[in-house]
Design a protein around this motif. Structure first.
Motif, mmCIF file in Angstrom:
data_model
loop_
_atom_site.group_PDB
_atom_site.id
_atom_site.type_symbol
_atom_site.label_atom_id
_atom_site.label_comp_id
_atom_site.label_asym_id
_atom_site.label_seq_id
_atom_site.Cartn_x
_atom_site.Cartn_y
_atom_site.Cartn_z
ATOM 1 N N VAL A 137 -4.383 -11.223 0.638
ATOM 2 C CA VAL A 137 -3.282 -10.328 0.295
ATOM 3 C C VAL A 137 -3.670 -8.936 0.781
ATOM 4 N N ALA A 138 -2.710 -8.207 1.378
ATOM 5 C CA ALA A 138 -2.965 -6.820 1.797
ATOM 6 C C ALA A 138 -2.413 -5.872 0.740
ATOM 7 N N LEU A 139 -3.222 -4.872 0.363
ATOM 8 C CA LEU A 139 -2.805 -3.941 -0.687
ATOM 9 C C LEU A 139 -2.911 -2.498 -0.179
ATOM 10 N N CYS A 140 -1.874 -1.706 -0.449
ATOM 11 C CA CYS A 140 -1.791 -0.274 -0.099
ATOM 12 C C CYS A 140 -1.653 -0.062 1.400
ATOM 13 N N GLU A 141 -2.684 -0.387 2.154
ATOM 14 C CA GLU A 141 -2.554 -0.259 3.603
ATOM 15 C C GLU A 141 -1.998 -1.555 4.166
ATOM 16 N N ALA A 142 -0.766 -1.513 4.626
ATOM 17 C CA ALA A 142 -0.147 -2.699 5.208
ATOM 18 C C ALA A 142 -0.920 -3.116 6.461
ATOM 19 N N ILE A 143 -0.881 -4.412 6.782
ATOM 20 C CA ILE A 143 -1.509 -4.908 8.011
ATOM 21 C C ILE A 143 -0.399 -5.465 8.885
ATOM 22 N N PRO A 144 0.100 -4.634 9.828
ATOM 23 C CA PRO A 144 1.262 -5.049 10.622
ATOM 24 C C PRO A 144 0.958 -6.329 11.399
ATOM 25 N N GLY A 145 1.883 -7.255 11.358
ATOM 26 C CA GLY A 145 1.712 -8.482 12.132
ATOM 27 C C GLY A 145 0.929 -9.571 11.431
ATOM 28 N N ALA A 146 0.242 -9.251 10.345
ATOM 29 C CA ALA A 146 -0.533 -10.284 9.641
ATOM 30 C C ALA A 146 0.404 -11.102 8.762
ATOM 31 N N ASP A 147 0.231 -12.416 8.799
ATOM 32 C CA ASP A 147 1.110 -13.315 8.048
ATOM 33 C C ASP A 147 0.571 -13.519 6.630
ATOM 34 N N ILE A 148 0.435 -12.425 5.904
ATOM 35 C CA ILE A 148 -0.045 -12.499 4.514
ATOM 36 C C ILE A 148 0.817 -11.587 3.661
ATOM 37 N N PRO A 149 0.890 -11.836 2.341
ATOM 38 C CA PRO A 149 1.700 -10.957 1.491
ATOM 39 C C PRO A 149 1.175 -9.520 1.534
ATOM 40 N N GLN A 150 2.081 -8.557 1.463
ATOM 41 C CA GLN A 150 1.711 -7.153 1.539
ATOM 42 C C GLN A 150 2.291 -6.443 0.324
ATOM 43 N N ILE A 151 1.426 -5.724 -0.380
ATOM 44 C CA ILE A 151 1.837 -5.003 -1.593
ATOM 45 C C ILE A 151 1.534 -3.522 -1.400
ATOM 46 N N GLY A 152 2.484 -2.675 -1.707
ATOM 47 C CA GLY A 152 2.234 -1.244 -1.560
ATOM 48 C C GLY A 152 3.423 -0.439 -2.022
ATOM 49 N N ILE A 153 3.554 0.755 -1.454
ATOM 50 C CA ILE A 153 4.708 1.606 -1.725
ATOM 51 C C ILE A 153 5.429 1.829 -0.402
ATOM 52 N N ASP A 154 6.639 2.390 -0.479
ATOM 53 C CA ASP A 154 7.364 2.746 0.739
ATOM 54 C C ASP A 154 6.926 4.160 1.128
ATOM 55 N N ASN A 155 5.903 4.241 1.979
ATOM 56 C CA ASN A 155 5.314 5.531 2.313
ATOM 57 C C ASN A 155 6.285 6.441 3.050
ATOM 58 N N ARG A 156 7.100 5.829 3.918
ATOM 59 C CA ARG A 156 8.060 6.624 4.676
ATOM 60 C C ARG A 156 9.088 7.259 3.741
ATOM 61 N N ALA A 157 9.634 6.443 2.829
ATOM 62 C CA ALA A 157 10.647 6.958 1.901
ATOM 63 C C ALA A 157 10.049 8.018 0.976
ATOM 64 N N ALA A 158 8.806 7.816 0.543
ATOM 65 C CA ALA A 158 8.182 8.774 -0.377
ATOM 66 C C ALA A 158 7.958 10.122 0.316
ATOM 67 N N ALA A 159 7.483 10.074 1.563
ATOM 68 C CA ALA A 159 7.245 11.333 2.299
ATOM 69 C C ALA A 159 8.571 12.037 2.587
ATOM 70 N N ARG A 160 9.596 11.239 2.866
ATOM 71 C CA ARG A 160 10.912 11.833 3.093
ATOM 72 C C ARG A 160 11.412 12.523 1.813
ATOM 73 N N LYS A 161 11.222 11.845 0.693
ATOM 74 C CA LYS A 161 11.656 12.377 -0.609
ATOM 75 C C LYS A 161 11.009 13.740 -0.874
ATOM 76 N N MET A 162 9.690 13.846 -0.635
ATOM 77 C CA MET A 162 9.000 15.116 -0.892
ATOM 78 C C MET A 162 9.484 16.201 0.062
ATOM 79 N N THR A 163 9.631 15.854 1.348
ATOM 80 C CA THR A 163 10.074 16.853 2.326
ATOM 81 C C THR A 163 11.491 17.320 1.985
#
Lengths: 353, 353
Positions: free
Chosen positions: B163-189
């Motif tokens: 399982v990938a946590l926090c740092e997504a692993i693009p292209g890896a066929d495993i579950p990925q758990i984290g936050i939406d970093n793009r949306a969060a940075a947009r929200k702050m800006t």
């Protein structure tokens, strides 16, 4: 090591390919099968280069040695348990780093047990350790499995080596690694005295804590040596957390007669206290000096930067791991190691006005 | 579980007493020997009360089940590997806490692998995992074993669930758990824009980092949506550490034309930057607003208290552990989980003068 799984012909992996054998690894790594075995079982007996090639070949081939079969032969798990009172506390990060790197270099892995105040968890990890699931344990929780902090109760029947780190376990017949908390607290109090402070408040740790008892003794030692009276109402209870530092700050502000200096026995409490005083319009250090203990990451970045006692956390972790490895290998090892602390002078302490 | 060691008569402990047998444990715990076995092998099938009694009895008697024999039968290790890029980083404390508590509740232990930038350590833990020494792994390091961060190289042949946590692993066929970093940075800006800021600097993470790429996209999204020009010289390189925050602060001070706001993509950088500005006589937030990312322990205690993006770190750890446990038990599990972040408004951000 021979290869039970391969000999039995348990031989297809998920993709339907033939499972890799030790011979495949040896061929790819260009070493003998005996070297492959040694690289896994007794890595210290194999050159670094050969070991790197073997590990790379194992990763490439997907070779699966049978760990249970190996463990039955060697009676070793190559795993060490590290017992923490609270994994969420950032104080432990660098200590764990020091433990892990030292264990890894000696061929051991690190299993974390976070007691988190749960008797059920403690019972589980006591049984886990007693059952030989690890080769040894490093205790940062201040007591033996099965005992309370004050040494009451029968300790669990553990036959693997144990080492106590940071929080000493009085009366336990195991090596103890830490700092001289009494001397360090005395050093900081004497520094405050040397600047001219006469009314020095003390924000404590939890009453039952060994560290707290030692630090409190050091504070009183310094007052006594300077012929300053001990005032009970200058002792404010805390538990090392930011929150109790904030509470201590509120308690001080409510008083008519502020002390000129406050010695907090953790940096987190000092940071919480400084913030509370600052928000109330009390300047640190002009009106009140505040000192901490630990030198955590944020001590230097606090505003004002914190004057504190530096604990060599990474080195403490390394030392505890080293003693445990010595014990596991039957080498002579120290019974007690006290690492040096340093008084770090930054901006949160100044002479009284 | 029967008791190989006791049947073979390997039966004296160090004190010369007869070694405890499973029958001794059962008698003391007032349960059957089958319940003792189950309490160890499949704890979820035993009531909490019975399990606690069995564990207490094991600790009392010093009973040692033979873990290797048990492992040979079950083919399970009940251990999960957690792979970290840097154990000394306090950001991980609460995540590890969430992972550990969830694993423990399901009967799994946690082994820590701290890669620490060492290819030899990575090769070791890749082989360790490939060899079935753990039942699964949680990756916080942003790449699969054997691959680089950009997905180059052949991944190691690992058959246990990952399982990938926090740092997504693009292209890896495993579950990925984290936050939406793009949306969060947009929200702050967008929040900074909404207060009237038009020149908003951005202190980045390491260029190759997946989190950095996403956060940078979010920052640019918000500028574009507000029709504000993107200025390359307002992007200041950092690597999430306090030190690069200090360096970014120095770089800003040296300029003729300060921005009115700075978005730091980690709290550590924000704290280092604020301290540098403050020491140079630049008031935060009156002259320059500073925002962070993560909401680490010290964000609230910083001076001024830090406006930041809250990451639910404990919950992230819990979610990753839960997905892995689901996979291990053949239960349906999510491929991708994004937990909610929150914009926490404190005192380090204000409208421009």
């Amino acid at each position: 090591m021979d290869d039970v799984a391969a000999r039995k012909g348990r031989s297809k992996n998920r993709a339907g390919e033939r499972a890799a054998r030790i011979q495949d690894v040896a061929r790819l790594a260009e070493v003998s099968t005996a070297t492959v075995s040694r690289a896994l079982a007794t890595p210290e007996r194999v050159s670094k280069e050969a070991r790197a090639r073997v590990l790379a070949a194992i990763a490439r081939t997907g070779y699966v040695p049978n760990p249970a079969a190996r463990s039955l032969r060697s009676q070793k798990t190559n795993m060490i348990l590290v017992v923490l009172p609270d994994l969420a506390n950032t104080f432990f990060s660098k200590i764990l780093h020091g433990i892990e790197e030292t264990l890894f270099a000696a061929g051991y892995g690190m299993i974390i047990s976070d007691l988190d105040g749960s008797p059920a968890k403690e019972a589980h990890f006591a049984a886990f350790t007693a059952a030989g699931r690890v080769d040894g344990a490093i205790l940062l929780n201040g007591h033996l499995f099965g005992q309370s902090r004050d040494g009451k109760g029968k300790p669990a029947n553990i036959t693997v080596p144990l080492v106590a780190l940071c929080e000493a376990i009085p009366g336990a017949d195991i090596p103890q690694i830490g700092i001289d908390n009494r001397a360090a607290a005395r050093k900081m109090t004497e520094f405050l005295v040397s600047l001219g402070h006469k009314r020095i408040a003390y924000v404590s740790g939890p009453a039952a804590n060994v560290l707290e008892k030692e630090r409190f003794r050091g504070y009183r030692d310094a007052l006594r040596a300077a012929n300053l009276p001990f005032e009970q109402d200058l002792v404010i209870p805390g538990d090392y957390t930011l929150e109790t530092g904030v509470a201590a700050g509120r308690q001080l502000i409510a008083r008519a007669n502020l002390p000129t200096a406050v010695f907090c026995t953790s940096d987190e409490m000092a940071i919480g206290l400084i913030r509370t005083l600052t928000l109330a319009g009390v300047n640190v250090p002009t009106e009140v000096s505040v000192a901490g203990f630990d030198d955590i990451e944020f001590a230097a970045a606090a505003e004002p930067a914190l004057t504190t006692i530096h604990q060599p956390r990474r080195e403490l972790g390394q030392a505890a791991a080293k003693v445990l490895i010595d014990l596991l290998n039957g080498r002579p090892s120290a019974d007690r190691i006290l690492l040096e602390t340093a008084l770090v002078k930054r901006d949160s302490v100044a002479p009284p006005r």
